[in-house]
Design a protein around this motif. Structure first.
Motif, PDB file in Angstrom:
ATOM      1  N   GLU A   1      -6.856   6.444  -4.254  1.00 23.19           N
ATOM      2  CA  GLU A   1      -6.885   6.133  -2.830  1.00 23.19           C
ATOM      3  C   GLU A   1      -6.509   4.669  -2.649  1.00 23.19           C
ATOM      4  OE1 GLU A   1     -10.797   7.137  -1.422  1.00 23.19           O
ATOM      5  OE2 GLU A   1     -10.527   9.271  -1.839  1.00 23.19           O
TER       6      GLU A   1
ATOM      7  N   THR B   1      -4.091   6.062   1.973  1.00 24.32           N
ATOM      8  CA  THR B   1      -3.084   6.847   1.271  1.00 24.32           C
ATOM      9  C   THR B   1      -3.751   7.483   0.059  1.00 24.32           C
ATOM     10  OG1 THR B   1      -1.380   5.292   1.981  1.00 24.32           O
ATOM     11  CG2 THR B   1      -0.816   6.772   0.171  1.00 24.32           C
TER      12      THR B   1
ATOM     13  N   VAL C   1       1.111  13.262  -1.973  1.00 24.08           N
ATOM     14  CA  VAL C   1       0.801  11.975  -1.360  1.00 24.08           C
ATOM     15  C   VAL C   1       0.637  12.223   0.129  1.00 24.08           C
ATOM     16  CG1 VAL C   1       1.581   9.615  -0.945  1.00 24.08           C
ATOM     17  CG2 VAL C   1       2.205  10.759  -3.082  1.00 24.08           C
ATOM     18  N   ARG C   2      -0.492  11.811   0.675  1.00 21.91           N
ATOM     19  CA  ARG C   2      -0.730  11.992   2.105  1.00 21.91           C
ATOM     20  C   ARG C   2      -1.554  10.821   2.637  1.00 21.91           C
ATOM     21  NH1 ARG C   2      -4.767  14.912  -0.247  1.00 21.91           N
ATOM     22  NH2 ARG C   2      -6.820  14.695   0.687  1.00 21.91           N
ATOM     23  N   VAL C   3      -1.546  10.671   3.941  1.00 20.56           N
ATOM     24  CA  VAL C   3      -2.341   9.632   4.591  1.00 20.56           C
ATOM     25  C   VAL C   3      -3.445  10.323   5.382  1.00 20.56           C
ATOM     26  CG1 VAL C   3      -2.340   7.748   6.254  1.00 20.56           C
ATOM     27  CG2 VAL C   3      -0.402   8.038   4.703  1.00 20.56           C
TER      28      VAL C   3
ATOM     29  N   ASP D   1      -1.639   2.713   5.247  1.00 19.29           N
ATOM     30  CA  ASP D   1      -0.601   3.739   5.280  1.00 19.29           C
ATOM     31  C   ASP D   1       0.583   3.248   4.454  1.00 19.29           C
ATOM     32  OD1 ASP D   1       1.407   5.545   5.812  1.00 19.29           O
ATOM     33  OD2 ASP D   1       1.057   5.611   7.969  1.00 19.29           O
ATOM     34  N   HIS D   2       0.624   3.655   3.188  1.00 16.57           N
ATOM     35  CA  HIS D   2       1.666   3.222   2.255  1.00 16.57           C
ATOM     36  C   HIS D   2       2.394   4.419   1.657  1.00 16.57           C
ATOM     37  CE1 HIS D   2       0.039  -0.835   2.457  1.00 16.57           C
ATOM     38  NE2 HIS D   2      -1.152  -0.334   2.225  1.00 16.57           N
ATOM     39  N   GLU D   3       2.446   5.532   2.392  1.00 21.43           N
ATOM     40  CA  GLU D   3       2.976   6.776   1.839  1.00 21.43           C
ATOM     41  C   GLU D   3       4.390   6.621   1.288  1.00 21.43           C
ATOM     42  OE1 GLU D   3       3.528  11.488   2.921  1.00 21.43           O
ATOM     43  OE2 GLU D   3       2.828  10.132   4.477  1.00 21.43           O
TER      44      GLU D   3
END
Length: 97
Positions: free
Chosen positions: A76, A41, A29-31, A80-82
């Protein structure tokens, strides 16, 4: 007299292998920053044969209140909900990198 303990199989999922399939996948998981520096995200590492990506994407988008899409075996989610996405995936039995 009646059985007071209830159904011993209550709470057992219909597809017993689903949790195993999830736990064998290691997700990342990345932004990323996209056009106009907007965050997205990105969740990758799914086995598309073992996971219904469209259904999972819908659940994640609904949970965080954002839009998103499924693209090349990745989900996707706009914004930004990491941290929140990591928690939601762990609750569903996925292993994260």
């Amino acid at each position: 007299m009646g059985d007071t303990q209830g159904d011993p199989f209550d709470g057992i999922p219909d597809d017993l292998t689903a949790d195993l399939d999830r736990s064998e996948q290691t997700l990342s998981v990345r932004v990323e920053r996209r056009t106009y520096n907007k965050p997205v995200t990105v969740i990758e590492g799914f086995d598309p044969d073992a996971t219904d990506l469209k259904e999972l994407a819908s659940e994640l988008k609904r949970a965080v209140g954002a839009g998103g899409t499924v693209d090349d075996a990745a989900i996707e989610v706009q914004g930004d909900h990491e941290e929140r996405v990591r928690g939601l995936l762990e609750e569903r039995g996925f292993r994260l990198a």
